[in-house]
Motif scaffolding. Structure first.
Motif, PDB file in Angstrom:
ATOM      1  N   CYS A  11       1.086  -1.340   0.204  1.00 22.41           N
ATOM      2  CA  CYS A  11      -0.455  -0.235   0.033  1.00 22.41           C
ATOM      3  C   CYS A  11       0.569   1.262  -0.226  1.00 22.41           C
ATOM      4  N   GLU A  12       0.696   2.182  -0.761  1.00 19.48           N
ATOM      5  CA  GLU A  12       1.030   3.189  -0.863  1.00 19.48           C
ATOM      6  C   GLU A  12       0.146   5.234   0.034  1.00 19.48           C
ATOM      7  N   CYS A  13      -0.740   4.151   0.534  1.00 18.31           N
ATOM      8  CA  CYS A  13      -1.698   5.596   1.037  1.00 18.31           C
ATOM      9  C   CYS A  13      -0.894   6.000   1.893  1.00 18.31           C
ATOM     10  N   ASP A  14       0.294   5.308   2.637  1.00 22.43           N
ATOM     11  CA  ASP A  14       0.558   5.807   3.712  1.00 22.43           C
ATOM     12  C   ASP A  14       1.455   6.997   4.008  1.00 22.43           C
ATOM     13  N   TRP A  15       2.150   7.461   2.622  1.00 20.87           N
ATOM     14  CA  TRP A  15       2.965   8.631   1.503  1.00 20.87           C
ATOM     15  C   TRP A  15       1.956   9.984   1.894  1.00 20.87           C
ATOM     16  N   ASN A  16       2.868  10.811   1.510  1.00 22.73           N
ATOM     17  CA  ASN A  16       1.875  12.040   0.691  1.00 22.73           C
ATOM     18  C   ASN A  16       1.054  12.142   1.699  1.00 22.73           C
ATOM     19  N   SER A  17       0.425  11.467   3.332  1.00 24.55           N
ATOM     20  CA  SER A  17      -0.412  11.273   4.223  1.00 24.55           C
ATOM     21  C   SER A  17      -1.063  12.476   5.403  1.00 24.55           C
ATOM     22  N   LEU A  18      -2.012  12.340   5.466  1.00 24.84           N
ATOM     23  CA  LEU A  18      -2.104  13.000   6.894  1.00 24.84           C
ATOM     24  C   LEU A  18      -2.551  12.107   8.131  1.00 24.84           C
ATOM     25  N   GLN A  19      -1.900  12.471   9.184  1.00 25.36           N
ATOM     26  CA  GLN A  19      -2.383  11.398  11.068  1.00 25.36           C
ATOM     27  C   GLN A  19      -2.479  12.458  11.028  1.00 25.36           C
ATOM     28  N   TRP A  20      -3.922  11.628  12.317  1.00 30.36           N
ATOM     29  CA  TRP A  20      -3.629  11.925  13.728  1.00 30.36           C
ATOM     30  C   TRP A  20      -4.369  10.784  15.245  1.00 30.36           C
ATOM     31  N   TRP A  21      -3.989  11.640  15.873  1.00 28.92           N
ATOM     32  CA  TRP A  21      -4.100  11.534  16.876  1.00 28.92           C
ATOM     33  C   TRP A  21      -4.364  11.187  18.216  1.00 28.92           C
ATOM     34  N   ARG A  22      -5.583  11.448  18.338  1.00 32.68           N
ATOM     35  CA  ARG A  22      -5.930  12.128  19.790  1.00 32.68           C
ATOM     36  C   ARG A  22      -7.329  11.373  20.879  1.00 32.68           C
ATOM     37  N   PHE A  23      -6.842  12.601  22.312  1.00 33.47           N
ATOM     38  CA  PHE A  23      -7.675  11.360  23.634  1.00 33.47           C
ATOM     39  C   PHE A  23      -8.451  12.277  23.758  1.00 33.47           C
TER      40      PHE A  23
END
Length: 217
Positions: free
Chosen positions: A195-207
């Motif tokens: 999978c190439e979807c992790d490239w050029n991506s925005l990711q977030w984690w929030r509690f």
């Protein structure tokens, strides 16, 4: 002197070009994120637990985004799954198998003496019309669940699920996927290893308390 000026001009123009390109890329990732977050807020699910954590990603390359939320609850896993399924209108939603209740581990011989088997439940559905651009995935488990859960990212499994275990008798995740161009996603992500979807991506984690972080590639 003129040659030095020319070289500096080229470097300046190239730098400005890449800055503008990155700004456009960030804007597209944020646009995809807003689409999936807005649609998530419209989901008709009943309130059955307390929000513990959320995470998500948006990939401008694959034209997709997803948001995943973790809840704690005092309801049984099968009850949570069935309540969510019953809230879906057949006019607007489609689900091939409905709510699936299973026992883990699948092979009774794999049960450890100190770790009893447990029931968990799952649901997959999509929002009409076909082909669906939005799909949901629900996974529920009791607080005693063990084994490979695959409900969140590695970070979420390690940091958030222990919090959910301590706040209720069970916990569950609701994931909303958005595919702007399904063919693009299928071509660039034929399998997790490729999978190439992790490239050029925005990711977030929030509690739940608002703490968290973002990462933009």
């Amino acid at each position: 002197m003129a040659a030095i000026f020319t070289v500096l001009s080229i470097i300046y123009l190239a730098t400005e070009y890449f800055r503008a390109r990155e700004a456009d890329n960030d804007e597209e990732n944020n646009r995809l994120r807003e689409i999936v977050a807005s649609k998530y807020n419209e989901l008709p699910f009943p309130s059955m637990g307390t929000l513990v954590y959320e995470e998500g990603s948006a990939s401008r390359k694959c034209k997709m985004a997803e948001i995943r939320k973790l809840f704690s609850s005092d309801m049984a896993p099968a009850e949570i799954c069935r309540a969510i399924y019953s809230s879906l209108s057949p006019e607007h939603w489609a689900s091939r198998d409905g709510c699936r209740v299973k026992t883990y581990p699948y092979n009774p011989k794999d049960i450890a003496p100190t770790r009893p088997a447990y029931e968990y439940a799952g649901l997959d559905a999509c929002i009409k019309p076909f082909p669906c651009k939005f799909g949901i995935e629900v996974t529920t488990a009791p607080k005693e669940a063990w084994g490979s859960l695959f409900m969140l990212s590695h970070y979420g499994e390690r940091k958030a699920i222990p919090l959910a275990r301590n706040r209720g008798k069970s916990f569950y995740t609701v994931t909303l996927h958005y595919y702007s161009e399904e063919n693009t996603y299928a071509r660039l992500c034929p399998g997790r290893a490729e999978c190439e979807c992790d490239w050029n991506s925005l990711q977030w984690w929030r509690f739940q308390d608002g703490s968290g972080f973002y990462r933009s590639d």
